[in-house]
Design an enzyme around this catalytic site. Structure first.
Site, short mmCIF file in Angstrom:
data_model
loop_
_atom_site.label_atom_id
_atom_site.label_comp_id
_atom_site.label_asym_id
_atom_site.label_seq_id
_atom_site.Cartn_x
_atom_site.Cartn_y
_atom_site.Cartn_z
N THR A 181 1.91 -2.49 27.56
CA THR A 181 2.37 -1.91 28.81
C THR A 181 3.79 -1.40 28.61
O THR A 181 4.62 -2.09 28.02
CB THR A 181 2.32 -2.92 29.96
N PHE A 232 7.19 -0.32 30.35
CA PHE A 232 7.98 -0.48 31.57
C PHE A 232 9.19 0.45 31.46
O PHE A 232 9.75 0.60 30.38
CB PHE A 232 8.52 -1.91 31.70
#
Ligand code: PEP
Ligand code: MN
Length: 625
Positions: free
Chosen positions: A530, A532
């Site tokens: 992921t 960010f």
């Protein structure tokens, strides 16, 4: 011994226990482990286990069954972090210490420092007192060398590490350096260990040439016993029968050390292997094996080095190694942060400007969630993480100055974009100041003793259900319940206390709430990352800016998007992401979100930017980072 206290112990009962320990000159510390209060104590002169067992407020007493006590993980279940200036050794970021074997001259040291700093080293090394096998070899520059190290710190902002070879040098190293190193040859020089224990400065303790792990930890115990807990262990190879390497690097010491002690451990592949070509492979392996950092010898002119030239990397080789480590680290839940020192200075500067008030970063969900981890990996202990309830709440918190930064998940490699956040980036006038990518490993987490066959209901974030789709399809009868974040899912099942309920989350969340991993790594594909972004109100200086994010829209004519993209193609600017989002209230019209490998705010981008402005209907620069 570990004195486990009862849940309902009164302050008076606890004080009575602490007074016994103080009067007996015991060394002790208070620990909280999975919500349980524990006092770890050693040297409880005059009193044995059964004495403490009978004191009011004591639930049970457990002996610490290793020879070392203060360094034992039994006494201190959480990892210790050693703070050196802005750098945390043993935290979420890999700490790389680099520099020459010996300080040879000011010019040499400054040239090497400039290079290793540029490539991502956060601490600088260099010996001023050299323990040499031959008394006729160069013995080091002494205080003049220490002065040069102090100048490195001042000019480049890197704290410095140097070796101490005699207690007589204590005043000098106190004055000039940030970490004192005990070399392999001195690992069992007990007077020296006691003396650095009393100095109170962080100590880097190398493993002796033929020391067992237990002997090494006993040496660390000497330093802690003097009241200095800031010890970093350093494996640098041990002597075996093998002549092809200078020493034999014992990488298996890493998991052994991690189990036995809470102290951070770093690897020195330079002294371990003794030759340049073997240093990078061992450094990469060390990070993969879970080392907290590395110590690497680098020289700008190794052929002329006064010591250890053959094992010193050229600065460019060191740069290549750092890039490899940057890729490897997320696989083992860590980061190499090329902006570490600059970022720390910026955040500190902001805090100073605000009258010394600490900075805060908003993240979605609870402590133990992946957003919380991203915050810790990006900022270390430099900001206070603040949980918020929604992504809009997060943008509001930054806008209203309740927080200085926000941690925003933007895309996942299995489940795709977090569209809500793309829309919020357009709506709010905030800046992207950095980015961080986390490898996301999911686990099925349940109550201790629970069985997978008895599970009926699962809590997690909806994106997580997508990331674990294949696993969940094998359990089609489970109810899936969505919550804001993974840590909250674990907290929820813990509070409900129903063994038929489980959560999907990271290991940290399970450990935090004392729950069990029923199945590990259940994400559909191990390449699950992921990304960010970190948002703030203004741009931030944190290293070279290599990337930018922009949003634009074009008119609805043939070729209008092509004309914009051609500007980038003609200027040789690489686009790494292109995403479109509907414009709210204008059906079938779109905003384009682009990430590009350039600093769009740099003066030399001005010409391209002008062409861009002439070809779009709307342009928003989200930030360069
Ligand atoms: C050094 O780091 O320069 C050094 C002498 O290392 P070791 O004590 O591991 O030989
Ligand atoms: Mn050396």
């Amino acid at each position: 011994m570990l004195i486990v206290l009862t849940k309902d112990i009164t302050p008076q009962q606890k004080n009575a226990i602490l007074s016994v320990l103080r009067e007996g000159n015991a060394m002790f510390r208070e620990i909280t482990d999975a919500g349980q209060s524990i006092i770890g104590a050693t040297g409880t002169a005059g009193h044995d286990l059964s004495y403490f067992r009978l004191l009011p407020g004591v639930d049970r007493v457990v002996p610490v069954d290793t020879a070392f006590k203060l360094v034992s993980r039994q006494l201190h279940p959480e990892d210790s972090r050693v703070k050196v200036g802005d750098v945390l050794v043993g935290g979420e970021r890999i700490v790389v210490i680099a520099g020459p074997c010996a300080v040879e001259s000011r010019d040499q040291v400054m040239a090497i420092a400039r290079e290793v700093r540029r490539y991502g080293a956060v601490l600088f090394r260099g010996g001023a007192f050299k323990p040499r096998t031959s008394p006729y070899s160069f013995q080091g520059m002494g205080e003049d060398g220490l002065k040069i190290l102090a100048e490195v710190k001042q000019v480049f902002g890197m704290p410095v590490v140097t070796e101490i070879t005699s207690p007589a040098q204590a005043d000098l190293v106190m004055k000039y350096v940030d970490v004192v190193q005990i070399g392999a040859r001195n690992m069992q020089n007990f007077e020296l260990l006691k003396s650095v224990g009393r100095l109170g400065k962080p100590v880097l303790l190398k493993r002796g040439l033929s020391a067992t792990i237990e002997e090494w930890l006993m040496s660390a115990e000497y330093i802690l016993a003097e009241g200095n807990e800031n010890v970093i262990l350093c494996e640098r190879g041990i002597r075996t029968f093998e002549p092809y390497t200078r020493n034999t690097l014992d990488l298996s010491a890493i998991p052994v050390i991690k189990k036995l002690t809470h102290l951070p451990v770093i690897i020195d592949p330079s002294h371990a292997t003794g030759s340049r070509e073997k240093v990078s492979p061992m450094a990469r392996a060390a990070v993969a094996a879970g080392a907290d950092g590395l110590m690497i010898e680098v020289h700008n002119d190794p052929d002329q080095a006064t010591s250890d030239g053959a094992q010193s990397l050229y600065p460019e080789q060191f740069g290549h190694l750092m890039r490899d480590l940057y890729v490897i680290a997320p696989v083992v839940d860590k980061q190499v942060d090329f902006g570490y020192l600059d970022k720390a200075k910026t955040v500190e500067g902001m805090a100073r400007a605000a009258g010394g008030k600490g900075r805060r970063a908003a993240f979605l969900g609870d402590v133990g969630s992946f957003s919380h981890k991203a915050c810790e990996q990006f900022f270390g202990d430099q900001v206070e993480p603040l949980p918020v309830e929604s992504f809009r709440g997060l943008f509001e918190a930054v806008k209203s100055e309740a927080c200085d930064f926000g941690i925003v998940p933007l895309e996942n490699s299995l489940a795709g974009s977090v569209h809500e956040n793309y829309d919020l980036l357009l709506e709010y006038d905030l800046r992207i100041v950095g980015e961080i990518t986390l490898r996301i490993r999911h686990n099925l987490i349940g109550h201790p003793g629970a069985r997978v066959d008895d599970i009926r209901r699962i809590y997690s974030h909806p994106q997580v259900f997508q990331q674990c789709r294949q696993f969940l399809e094998r359990h089609g009868n489970w109810d899936l319940v969505s919550v804001t974040d993974t840590a909250r899912a674990v907290r929820h099942i813990k509070e409900k206390g129903d063994a038929a309920e489980a959560a999907i989350a990271g290991k940290d969340a399970a450990a935090l709430f004392g729950m069990t991993l029923l199945e590990e790594s259940i994400e559909t594909n191990p390449k699950n990352f992921t990304r960010f972004v970190i948002i703030g109100r203004e741009s931030m200086r944190n290293g070279d800016r290599k990337k930018s994010s922009i949003i634009f829209s074009t008119g609805n004519q043939p070729g209008s998007l092509f004309r914009v993209l051609k500007i980038f193609a003609d200027s040789n600017v690489n686009l790494v992401k292109l995403e479109s989002r509907p414009i709210h209230g204008k059906p079938w019209e779109y905003m384009f979100y682009v990430d590009l490998e350039a600093d769009v705010e740099a003066p030399d981008f001005g010409e391209i930017r002008m062409q861009l402005e002439g070809s779009v209907e709307y342009l928003k620069i989200l930030g360069s980072y």
